[in-house]
Enzyme design. Structure first.
Site: not given
Length: 379
Positions: A30-31, A33, A218
């Site tokens: 539930a962060g 993203f 990245k």
């Protein structure tokens, strides 16, 4: 290599057929993203359950349709229900059409080990993974973690989504495009159909190893870009020294690992690299920027408020490039700043003082780690 894998897809496990609409989706995490994807899928008229490990978040979300800690200003669709903090039961899992994992890579193995006995391989939900990182200690990709905990059959059916996609812009329904990859084309197509909307385009592919590597790598170069900006360097430094040379290093590392070099020219590679290296919305860029401003890593991590996967990923990347014998001076410099206490200004000076070299040079041998992983998967 990957073309042959696609042709053997008929031997692979497949997830259950997906409904034409109103899929039941369980999102682990539930962060930032996980929450934004829950909002997107809820807005797409799917029935979404979002697992969180904090009881306070579960209670607050179900009462107010807001996330207590992330995307606080966003009102979520009413067809999203928060669940937790206990992991869902076997009965609940088997009612789901989709399981989507948006938890940090470092916690994935423990959670999959608990969940695996509850999964029915003959009634398997569509398994989607959106985490970006390399496991500390094992330097394993998510694909290998899945194989270790859930078995090769489930790993071969797993689907991965990656690309330039800030959570805040997804919930604002800003036009977004992502890469979707699986060893099984049918699984990638299912995931693409689940997410695809006029404001959210999906492009499928058959190189999940490349998708994973580009999504993890990245973040390391985003830290480098942030350090450059924090030190006061301008666009020449960011776009030529960091982003362009970073892409060359990513492609070299990925090819030596066994991924397709073309993957790094796609959304999950150069697309995500440019976005993450160019915006203060990126947590990894923010870590680098604050390092460039002279803050300590401990102080930054204690006040960041969310996970910056690039910090832990750098350890795994360092081990991979050492084992593969790859020349990756930017990645090595980030490691030295994070873990050897090197001054950021000195790191930049040393990079610029390196002797001239060829601009583009792929490794003469490639694919060792990927071949080992494919053998583990029985491919």
């Amino acid at each position: 290599m990957f073309r042959q894998l696609r042709s053997s897809a008929s031997k692979m496990v497949r997830s259950k057929p997906q409904p034409l609409q109103n899929s039941k989706v369980l999102i682990f995490g539930a962060g930032n993203f996980g929450s934004c994807l829950a909002s997107h899928l809820g807005d797409s008229q799917h029935d979404v359950f979002m697992w969180a490990r904090e009881q306070s978040l579960v209670n607050y979300f179900n009462e107010h349709h807001r996330n207590l800690f992330y995307l606080k200003d966003h009102i979520f669709p009413s067809n999203i229900t928060a669940v937790g903090p206990e992991l869902p039961s076997k009965e609940f899992l088997n009612q789901m059409d989709v399981l989507l994992f948006a938890i940090p890579t470092q916690f994935l193995r423990a959670n999959l080990s608990i969940l695996h006995p509850q999964l029915d391989v003959d009634n398997l939900p569509l398994m989607i993974f959106v985490n970006k990182g390399i496991e500390i200690g094992t330097h394993a990709l998510t694909l290998e973690i899945i194989a270790d905990t859930c078995g090769a059959d489930i790993a071969k059916a797993a689907t991965f989504i990656s690309g330039p996609s800030f959570a805040k812009e997804i919930v604002e329904r800003q036009p977004t495009s992502v890469s979707v990859a699986s060893f099984t084309e049918e699984e990638a197509d299912k995931a693409s159909a689940l997410f695809h909307q006029p404001h959210f385009r999906c492009y499928t592919g058959g190189d999940p190893i490349g998708i994973e590597l580009s999504g993890a790598l990245k973040n390391v170069y985003a830290i480098a870009s942030g350090m450059s900006d924090g030190l006061g360097y301008k666009n020449n430094t960011r776009h030529s020294v960091i982003i362009t040379r970073g892409l060359a290093e990513m492609t070299c590392i990925g090819t030596a690992y066994g991924a397709s070099p073309l993957t790094f020219l796609g959304l999950s590679g150069v697309g995500d690299l440019f976005l993450t290296c160019s915006s203060s919305n990126s947590r990894n860029y923010t870590v680098g920027y604050r390092l460039g401003q002279g803050e300590s890593l401990d102080g930054i991590m204690n006040t960041l408020g969310s996970v910056a996967e690039g910090v832990s990923t750098t350890k795994g990347v360092k081990k991979i490039i050492d084992e593969l014998g790859i020349n990756a001076p930017i990645a090595n410099s980030v490691y030295d700043v994070l873990y050897n206490g090197k001054d950021t200004q000195n790191a930049v000076r040393e990079l610029m003082a390196l002797p001239p070299s060829k601009e583009l040079e792929l490794p003469p041998t490639a694919g060792g780690p990927a071949r080992q992983l494919l053998r583990k998967l029985g491919l």
